[in-house]
Scaffold this motif. Sequence first.
Motif, PDB file in Angstrom:
ATOM      1  N   THR A 100       0.851  -1.182   0.000  1.00 36.48           N
ATOM      2  CA  THR A 100       0.000   0.000   0.000  1.00 36.48           C
ATOM      3  C   THR A 100       0.885   1.228   0.000  1.00 36.48           C
ATOM      4  O   THR A 100       1.800   1.350   0.828  1.00 36.48           O
ATOM      5  N   LEU A 101       0.632   2.127  -0.915  1.00 38.40           N
ATOM      6  CA  LEU A 101       1.391   3.365  -1.006  1.00 38.40           C
ATOM      7  C   LEU A 101       0.558   4.479  -0.397  1.00 38.40           C
ATOM      8  O   LEU A 101      -0.599   4.683  -0.783  1.00 38.40           O
ATOM      9  N   MET A 156       5.093   6.925  -5.667  1.00 39.52           N
ATOM     10  CA  MET A 156       5.486   5.818  -6.532  1.00 39.52           C
ATOM     11  C   MET A 156       6.946   5.435  -6.355  1.00 39.52           C
ATOM     12  O   MET A 156       7.331   4.310  -6.682  1.00 39.52           O
ATOM     13  N   TYR A 213       7.421   2.213  -4.576  1.00 38.61           N
ATOM     14  CA  TYR A 213       6.993   0.936  -5.183  1.00 38.61           C
ATOM     15  C   TYR A 213       8.179   0.016  -5.442  1.00 38.61           C
ATOM     16  O   TYR A 213       9.250   0.450  -5.885  1.00 38.61           O
ATOM     17  N   GLY A 255      11.290  -0.161  -2.182  1.00 36.51           N
ATOM     18  CA  GLY A 255      11.412   1.126  -2.829  1.00 36.51           C
ATOM     19  C   GLY A 255      12.000   2.133  -1.854  1.00 36.51           C
ATOM     20  O   GLY A 255      12.533   1.777  -0.796  1.00 36.51           O
ATOM     21  N   ALA A 305      -1.920   6.228  -6.899  1.00 39.45           N
ATOM     22  CA  ALA A 305      -0.677   5.481  -6.693  1.00 39.45           C
ATOM     23  C   ALA A 305      -0.952   3.995  -6.526  1.00 39.45           C
ATOM     24  O   ALA A 305      -0.245   3.146  -7.108  1.00 39.45           O
ATOM     25  N   ASN A 306      -1.960   3.632  -5.766  1.00 34.45           N
ATOM     26  CA  ASN A 306      -2.232   2.210  -5.538  1.00 34.45           C
ATOM     27  C   ASN A 306      -2.836   1.542  -6.766  1.00 34.45           C
ATOM     28  O   ASN A 306      -2.623   0.347  -6.996  1.00 34.45           O
ATOM     29  N   GLU A 366      -1.897   2.408  -9.837  1.00 30.24           N
ATOM     30  CA  GLU A 366      -0.735   2.163 -10.694  1.00 30.24           C
ATOM     31  C   GLU A 366       0.089   0.995 -10.175  1.00 30.24           C
ATOM     32  O   GLU A 366       0.630   0.207 -10.966  1.00 30.24           O
ATOM     33  N   ALA A 367       0.189   0.858  -8.862  1.00 30.73           N
ATOM     34  CA  ALA A 367       0.915  -0.288  -8.307  1.00 30.73           C
ATOM     35  C   ALA A 367       0.247  -1.595  -8.730  1.00 30.73           C
ATOM     36  O   ALA A 367       0.933  -2.582  -9.046  1.00 30.73           O
ATOM     37  N   ARG A 402       1.237  -2.254 -12.366  1.00 28.67           N
ATOM     38  CA  ARG A 402       2.631  -2.718 -12.458  1.00 28.67           C
ATOM     39  C   ARG A 402       2.763  -4.158 -11.984  1.00 28.67           C
ATOM     40  O   ARG A 402       3.453  -4.969 -12.617  1.00 28.67           O
ATOM     41  N   ASP A 403       2.139  -4.484 -10.868  1.00 31.49           N
ATOM     42  CA  ASP A 403       2.232  -5.854 -10.344  1.00 31.49           C
ATOM     43  C   ASP A 403       1.708  -6.865 -11.356  1.00 31.49           C
ATOM     44  O   ASP A 403       2.310  -7.936 -11.562  1.00 31.49           O
TER      45      ASP A 403
END
Length: 460
Positions: free
Chosen positions: A2-3, A112, A115, A125, A145-146, A148-149, A152-153
């Motif tokens: 979690t960001l 980010m 991450y 990160g 942000a979450n 986008e995470a 990416r994952d």
Amino acid sequence: MTLAFADPTETTLPAHALERPALEGWLADQDEVTRDWVAANGFTGRIGQALLIPSSQGGPRCALLGYGTPESRARKRFCLAAAAESLPEGVYRLQHQLTDDDLAAECFGWLMSGYAFDRYKTKTGSKARLVAPDGVDRARIEALANAEALTRDLINTPAADMGPVQLQAAALALASEFGARATTVLGDDLLAQNLPMIHAVGRAAEQAPRLIEFNWGNTGPRLTLVGKGVCFDTGGLDLKPASAMALMKKDMGGAANVLGLARMIMALNLPVQLRVLIPAVENAVAGNAFRPGDILTSRKGLTVEVNNTDAEGRLVLADALALADEGEPDLIISMATLTGAARVAVGPDLAPFYTDDEDAAQSLSKAAARVADPVWRLPFHTPYESMIEPDMADLDNAPGGGFAGSITAALFLRRFVTASRYIHFDIYGWQPAKAPARPKGGAAQGPRALLASLPEILNL
């Protein structure tokens, strides 16, 4: 992971974001010891520089962050993230003179920078955490942000662990988190429900092809997102060489970006009726694989001559787009890692898009600049329609000649959307080298620009 922004603590350090020309003014207000410390450490305000200033007791009293010049910032994104990645672990409060748009983009980049894709190897990160500055929409930036995470994952996960089954599980988990209504059409049921090209592309794989769908929201404009979910692309019987196959775990990047955008929309409770469609397949080689020269009949009734089985993404998207268009939503957006031609045209950093809606194009381009999510419009060039019209069928999935490959793919898809406004993205979905806030690997391209433009496009 979690960001999130940090809450202030007793040890929160002020972090001064300084343009190179502003550094002299800051130094003029400091004592000689501080000026000597800055000079001795070679801090000039260059992008990526970070320096802790010691107190008289020996501990840090503040941090300096290089913010470069307008000219150097024009060549980069997320400049403060570059500095944050050089800071030691701690909590920082930004001191700045940034505009609201720049501040929001830089805060997003800072989050980010935390991450890391750590599923298979212990990685972290940046551990420099930021307190949300005054005036920043904390909840919105954390949601972005979450999302986008998540994107990416999904892209970073190799195909052995991210096939159609696992992509379906990820989509249904997202739907469940936000109370969306989800269904899946699986295997031969695709034929029964008139989704024949999704079935044809994925039928040779061990994991059955499927169409994943979820719906969220009951009021507002109707928005349908369609994402290409080719979880691995061998090229089919037109087999790719090893060099071209190496990154094909990312061929579901369109689906990953759509899921990221959907997460943003639902987390921020946008007043829309959201529909998400993901054709999820693996383009595999087996005795029942579809063949070069086959002529497929699509959901829309258009026939398609297969001149290259490696142009499979547009086939699965076509059926999903036809289904989407039947509902006549206010807007359809498709996202796909569709053509190498788009990379040749604009490189890996820009997200090219197509639309016939001039107002939507302008809104999207302006929003992209505000949120540091760069896009570039390419044309639906109608005179090229003849290039996708073969002798034996209505459409050609891979016209020869080598010209305008991204445009002809976009024109192919446009044939399946006749009742709705339409925006198509031909993205790369991959960061080829480490950059501030963007490690090498899966990437979101376009979702933040789309999110920022939707209020204007849909009159929310």
